[in-house]
Design a protein around this motif. Structure first.
Motif, PDB file in Angstrom:
ATOM      1  N   UNK A 162      -9.162  -3.156  -3.624  1.00 22.88           N
ATOM      2  CA  UNK A 162      -9.796  -1.851  -3.847  1.00 22.88           C
ATOM      3  C   UNK A 162      -8.805  -0.725  -4.032  1.00 22.88           C
ATOM      4  N   UNK A 163      -7.526  -1.058  -4.029  1.00 23.28           N
ATOM      5  CA  UNK A 163      -6.541   0.010  -4.223  1.00 23.28           C
ATOM      6  C   UNK A 163      -6.565   0.436  -5.684  1.00 23.28           C
ATOM      7  N   UNK A 164      -5.794   1.478  -5.985  1.00 20.31           N
ATOM      8  CA  UNK A 164      -5.602   1.814  -7.397  1.00 20.31           C
ATOM      9  C   UNK A 164      -4.128   1.916  -7.669  1.00 20.31           C
ATOM     10  N   UNK A 165      -3.639   1.164  -8.581  1.00 15.77           N
ATOM     11  CA  UNK A 165      -4.341   0.052  -9.213  1.00 15.77           C
ATOM     12  C   UNK A 165      -4.550  -1.081  -8.201  1.00 15.77           C
ATOM     13  N   UNK A 166      -5.542  -1.898  -8.462  1.00 13.97           N
ATOM     14  CA  UNK A 166      -5.788  -2.998  -7.531  1.00 13.97           C
ATOM     15  C   UNK A 166      -4.548  -3.874  -7.477  1.00 13.97           C
ATOM     16  N   UNK A 224       2.792   6.828  -6.672  1.00  8.20           N
ATOM     17  CA  UNK A 224       1.864   7.815  -7.196  1.00  8.20           C
ATOM     18  C   UNK A 224       2.393   9.220  -6.940  1.00  8.20           C
ATOM     19  N   UNK A 246       0.849  -1.201   0.000  1.00  8.42           N
ATOM     20  CA  UNK A 246       0.000   0.000   0.000  1.00  8.42           C
ATOM     21  C   UNK A 246       0.883   1.249   0.000  1.00  8.42           C
ATOM     22  N   UNK A 249      -4.413  -5.520 -11.107  1.00 12.49           N
ATOM     23  CA  UNK A 249      -3.943  -4.501 -12.055  1.00 12.49           C
ATOM     24  C   UNK A 249      -2.513  -4.023 -11.858  1.00 12.49           C
ATOM     25  N   UNK A 309       1.266   4.233  -2.885  1.00 19.96           N
ATOM     26  CA  UNK A 309       1.085   5.660  -2.601  1.00 19.96           C
ATOM     27  C   UNK A 309       2.319   6.468  -2.986  1.00 19.96           C
TER      28      UNK A 309
END
Lengths: 342, 342
Positions: free
Chosen positions: A284-288, A261, A254, A330, A258
């Motif tokens: 549910x993260x982006x990207x999962x 990003x 996680x 993803x 972050x």
DNA sequence: AGGATTATTGTAACCAGTTACATTATGTGC
DNA sequence: GCACATAATGTAACTGGTTACAATAATCCT
């Protein structure tokens, strides 16, 4: 005003007096109601509810030697890593009439032995703890008291206590082979503190490969989201350019997501990120997050079940290795560098 | 081969026999060693270690009426929301010689009463539970048994039991005023299930404003990361365009951040995101999450302390409201729409 | 030296249950 | 009508500690 007798908790003798029966009869109403005549039973039950009688677990325990308490030693609850499993353990133990006492040890081996002793002092009939790296004092204690103990989050059929867990090494290897298949060759392996932690060590060992064209860089950081961000910061200091991050804990992944990003590094276009655990939020993260699903809850239930049966009937559970599963989502994609190489 | 007597746990009488003293002396060695002569004491201690003697907590409890067990009722451990506090409670209770038994209730009021009864059955001397919305059966039980009970995560000095928590309403209001100051007027308020949850209801109430120019849209989703992503999906279905998301739980805010990133909506440039809780990861997200810091650990420690003292010496703790703090980080910025309006 | 005080240790009752065994009442078979 | 099995209940011992009280020995004071 009538001098109220000091009110204290009613006991079995009080109930017997009120119901005008013997203590044995009251005890029977509680434990084997069917052998007591209906009429008598009802009289006793009436007395029980009138007096608000509540049998003392301690007194019961003194006779049966049973406390129906299981102790869990966990490093910490402050990440989902253990909390989920502990919840599963607690829920399953409840089905067997056991209560769970949780003792957190903060990864400190000495504290672990101390807390284990406390658990046994309060009458814990079984222990559950993650991993096999513990101090001798703890093992001595378990040996001396012969208390059933099961190890979770780890699998080693040869270990002195039953291990009910998963193959950490294989999980990491699975993650690595996924990255290798995607063509990644320059991989940052992000892991938590390896000291006193067999799970982490097994995972680190699991990523090893003898392929000469693969470069692994190991980054040790805290087992937290912040640890993940740190890992990216460390990585950016390296001269090497990574095409994938393999985080052997989703929590760190996680943080990696972050921080990437933040730096405008696209996942998975610029770099792939792989986790290991599959926490509830990981999809549910982006990207999962592509990750390895560890059977955390199933393991908790199974360990609770095995321990409960061991305590109840003396049948030591056999070690169990629950399957991990690759979850491709993803955050992983074919290496850009590989494409270039082509 | 000599017929080995069946090995069972040594008791006080065994120790007395081996040490050639009376049971009273052994008991004294355990409880007030200073009144026993050094020579005798050493003899007893030798016997204790030889036999691997381990006093039975149950037998002790039967006399003293003390089990040194505190029970905690929590909806779930599967998010950091309670796990952090529970860990703090457990750690602080340890200082007072108490053990913590955790019972998870899954937000089900009936199960809560059932689990509470189980906790009292095993001899819990005190209860700790979040919030004030519980079923009558639970209150009846506490009333009948007169077991000390403290409520955490909520503050209401008028409540029947001491509340040691924080002001949820004020926390939400604080978050809202931060957004209003930044010029946000069209705000999506993301919250968890409000039923049976006074904390959520207080937070929802706290965001209310009588300003006519402010439009609030309430989105109820699960208290999970996935719940946060759902909220954004719901929001995108609305005709209205939001300039801020106020998530009354950081967990949901994480999901909102991820889902906004997925949609290419920049935070805080396009929309501000505000959380409420300040979880350990909240400062490491991207962008780092503006939120209200709830005193979760401090509250846990204080509640443990208050309950321990209440149980020990009968002094009921006074309700306490620990301060919340606005943490302005990167995820909130002046409203773009406001700028336009200017 | 003799009585009073103090330090140590022992005896036995007690806590709140369970349970082996004894007792009493009822039903059955012949 | 009597022996016997069965059902229901009671008595008292037992679990493993704690502790009030008693007993004994050692020390102090006049």
């Amino acid at each position: 005003m009538a001098p109220k007798r000091e009110k204290k908790r009613a006991n079995l003798r009080d109930v017997a007096r009120v119901a005008e029966v013997s203590v044995a009869t009251v005890s029977r109403v509680l434990n084997s109601p069917d052998v007591v005549q209906k009429e008598t039973r009802e009289r006793v039950e009436k007395a029980i509810s009138e007096l608000g009688f509540h049998p003392s677990a301690a007194a019961r325990a003194i006779n049966s030697g049973r406390t129906k308490i299981i102790g869990a030693l966990v490093p910490t609850l402050d990440s989902d890593i253990f909390a989920l499993t502990i919840e599963a353990v607690e829920n399953r133990l409840e089905d067997f009439g056991f209560s769970l006492v949780v003792a957190t040890t903060g990864e400190d081996p000495d504290k672990e032995a101390k807390r284990a002793k406390e658990l046994l002092d309060i009458g814990a009939e079984g222990l559950i703890m993650p991993g096999t790296t513990h101090c001798d004092a703890l093992y001595d204690l378990i040996e001396r008291t012969r208390v059933p103990a099961v190890v979770i989050s780890y699998y080693d059929p040869a270990f002195r206590y039953p291990t009910i867990g998963y193959d950490n090494r294989e999980a990491a290897a699975l993650a690595m082979s996924h990255l290798l298949e995607l063509g990644h060759r320059n991989i940052a392996v992000v892991h938590g503190p390896a000291q006193n932690n067999d799970r982490t060590r097994a995972r680190v060992a699991g990523v090893a490969t003898d392929r000469a064209d693969v470069q692994l860089t190991f980054l040790e950081t805290d087992l937290t989201i912040a640890g993940g961000t740190d890992a990216v910061k460390q990585a950016s200091g390296e001269s090497r350019v990574f095409d994938a991050f393999l985080c052997v804990s989703d929590v760190q992944a996680f943080g990696v997501l972050f921080e990437l990003q933040r730096r405008g590094i696209a996942v998975p276009d610029d770099v792939s990120v792989m986790g290991l655990h599959d926490l509830p939020g990981s999809s549910s993260t982006f990207p999962s997050l592509s990750t390895i699903r560890l059977p955390a809850q199933k393991m908790g239930r199974l360990a609770a079940e095995g321990l409960a049966k061991w305590v109840e009937s003396g049948t030591r559970p056999s070690p169990a290795c629950l399957p991990n599963a690759l979850m491709v989502r993803e955050s992983t994609a074919p290496s850009r560098l590989k494409a270039k190489r082509k």
